[in-house]
Design a protein around this motif. Sequence first.
Motif, PDB file in Angstrom:
ATOM      1  N   ALA A  99       0.840  -1.209   0.000  1.00  0.00           N
ATOM      2  CA  ALA A  99       0.000   0.000   0.000  1.00  0.00           C
ATOM      3  C   ALA A  99       0.870   1.252   0.000  1.00  0.00           C
ATOM      4  O   ALA A  99       2.012   1.239   0.470  1.00  0.00           O
ATOM      5  N   GLU A 100       0.324   2.333  -0.525  1.00  0.00           N
ATOM      6  CA  GLU A 100       1.026   3.619  -0.469  1.00  0.00           C
ATOM      7  C   GLU A 100       0.920   4.181   0.952  1.00  0.00           C
ATOM      8  O   GLU A 100       0.101   3.734   1.749  1.00  0.00           O
ATOM      9  N   GLU A 101       1.741   5.190   1.224  1.00  0.00           N
ATOM     10  CA  GLU A 101       1.652   5.856   2.529  1.00  0.00           C
ATOM     11  C   GLU A 101       0.280   6.501   2.672  1.00  0.00           C
ATOM     12  O   GLU A 101      -0.459   6.613   1.694  1.00  0.00           O
ATOM     13  N   LEU A 102      -0.024   6.944   3.887  1.00  0.00           N
ATOM     14  CA  LEU A 102      -1.322   7.596   4.099  1.00  0.00           C
ATOM     15  C   LEU A 102      -1.261   9.004   3.486  1.00  0.00           C
ATOM     16  O   LEU A 102      -0.401   9.812   3.862  1.00  0.00           O
ATOM     17  N   GLN A 103      -2.163   9.261   2.555  1.00  0.00           N
ATOM     18  CA  GLN A 103      -2.185  10.602   1.950  1.00  0.00           C
ATOM     19  C   GLN A 103      -3.239  11.440   2.667  1.00  0.00           C
ATOM     20  O   GLN A 103      -4.392  11.019   2.803  1.00  0.00           O
ATOM     21  N   PHE A 127       2.897   2.611 -11.573  1.00  0.00           N
ATOM     22  CA  PHE A 127       2.929   1.930 -10.282  1.00  0.00           C
ATOM     23  C   PHE A 127       3.911   0.773 -10.193  1.00  0.00           C
ATOM     24  O   PHE A 127       3.767  -0.094  -9.351  1.00  0.00           O
ATOM     25  N   GLU A 128       4.931   0.784 -11.053  1.00  0.00           N
ATOM     26  CA  GLU A 128       5.886  -0.317 -11.024  1.00  0.00           C
ATOM     27  C   GLU A 128       6.451  -0.543  -9.626  1.00  0.00           C
ATOM     28  O   GLU A 128       6.556  -1.664  -9.169  1.00  0.00           O
ATOM     29  N   LYS A 129       6.782   0.554  -8.950  1.00  0.00           N
ATOM     30  CA  LYS A 129       7.457   0.379  -7.661  1.00  0.00           C
ATOM     31  C   LYS A 129       6.513  -0.153  -6.579  1.00  0.00           C
ATOM     32  O   LYS A 129       6.945  -0.577  -5.526  1.00  0.00           O
ATOM     33  N   PHE A 130       5.200  -0.125  -6.835  1.00  0.00           N
ATOM     34  CA  PHE A 130       4.244  -0.615  -5.838  1.00  0.00           C
ATOM     35  C   PHE A 130       3.777  -2.036  -6.125  1.00  0.00           C
ATOM     36  O   PHE A 130       2.852  -2.520  -5.509  1.00  0.00           O
ATOM     37  N   ASN A 131       4.408  -2.689  -7.121  1.00  0.00           N
ATOM     38  CA  ASN A 131       4.025  -4.069  -7.374  1.00  0.00           C
ATOM     39  C   ASN A 131       2.592  -4.187  -7.857  1.00  0.00           C
ATOM     40  O   ASN A 131       1.781  -4.906  -7.274  1.00  0.00           O
ATOM     41  N   GLY A 132       2.279  -3.463  -8.882  1.00  0.00           N
ATOM     42  CA  GLY A 132       0.949  -3.610  -9.476  1.00  0.00           C
ATOM     43  C   GLY A 132       0.095  -2.377  -9.318  1.00  0.00           C
ATOM     44  O   GLY A 132       0.464  -1.417  -8.646  1.00  0.00           O
ATOM     45  N   GLN A 204      -1.965  -4.323  -6.014  1.00  0.00           N
ATOM     46  CA  GLN A 204      -2.237  -5.740  -6.284  1.00  0.00           C
ATOM     47  C   GLN A 204      -1.249  -6.672  -5.585  1.00  0.00           C
ATOM     48  O   GLN A 204      -1.635  -7.757  -5.153  1.00  0.00           O
ATOM     49  N   GLY A 205       0.009  -6.235  -5.481  1.00  0.00           N
ATOM     50  CA  GLY A 205       1.047  -7.087  -4.888  1.00  0.00           C
ATOM     51  C   GLY A 205       0.655  -7.465  -3.465  1.00  0.00           C
ATOM     52  O   GLY A 205       0.281  -6.598  -2.679  1.00  0.00           O
ATOM     53  N   GLY A 206       0.733  -8.728  -3.116  1.00  0.00           N
ATOM     54  CA  GLY A 206       0.385  -9.173  -1.766  1.00  0.00           C
ATOM     55  C   GLY A 206      -1.038  -9.700  -1.655  1.00  0.00           C
ATOM     56  O   GLY A 206      -1.403 -10.328  -0.665  1.00  0.00           O
TER      57      GLY A 206
END
Length: 235
Positions: A99-103, A127-132, A204-206
């Motif tokens: 998940a991304e940080e809390l915005q 979103f490559e760096k967030f795994n999906g 999506q990752g996880g």
Amino acid sequence: MTENHPFLRLAPVRMEYLYRNPDIIVFNDVLSDYEIDYIKRIAQPRFRRATVHDPATGELVPAHYRISKSAWLKDEESAVVARVSRRVADITGLSMTTAEELQVVNYGIGGHYDPHFDFARKEENAFEKFNGNRIATVLFYMSDVAQGGATVFTELGLSVFPRRGSAVFWLNLHPSGEGDLATRHAACPVLRGSKWVCNKWIHQGGQELIRPCNLEYQKESIIRPIPQPIEKFFR
Ligand SMILES: O=C(O)CCC(=O)C(=O)O
Ligand SMILES: [Fe+2]
């Protein structure tokens, strides 16, 4: 009620379907006054003009179609922020590993966000760096708004009015991983007062074992039976 998690047996969260297929769900009273005040206090000094992904460059840039101030808070910096992530995992059943940080976002008078999708379109590589891609959005309301400021689902004919302490949750992707065009939404301009939200974007990752893909291909499509209002009975 979402009671399927041990935490939630002790403190169940009331959940309300505003729409079915795609499911748009409101969780009531999921942030306490203390948590809201704390998050606002640590975010405020870090506010910058909110940005969006530029599909051409992948950079974060300000845009006339998103007028607000925002800041990002990490789980590691505060037990309150970590607790909010934990709560998102508990109420959605999804993994927070990617998940991304809390915005945290504040809209002043006239502040708004034009209709958009939270997922990246195929041609973007955001979103490559967030795994999906962004599989789901949880949007917490940290204020009521005197007038204006609703979150509107443009394809569904649905408005969600901010209520301090509640959160709205939806999946942005079909089970195949394709973006669900029916989730297009906007933040209406604030007419009176000020609007505070914070959100978690879940990727999506996880989620592979939690929400396995459906092998059947679901085309990106807004062609679905709409509107499908929920009977008054459920409201
Ligand atoms: O503030 C809202 O009501 C919606 C915000 C939103 O759609 C976003 O930040 O992606
Ligand atoms: Fe959005």
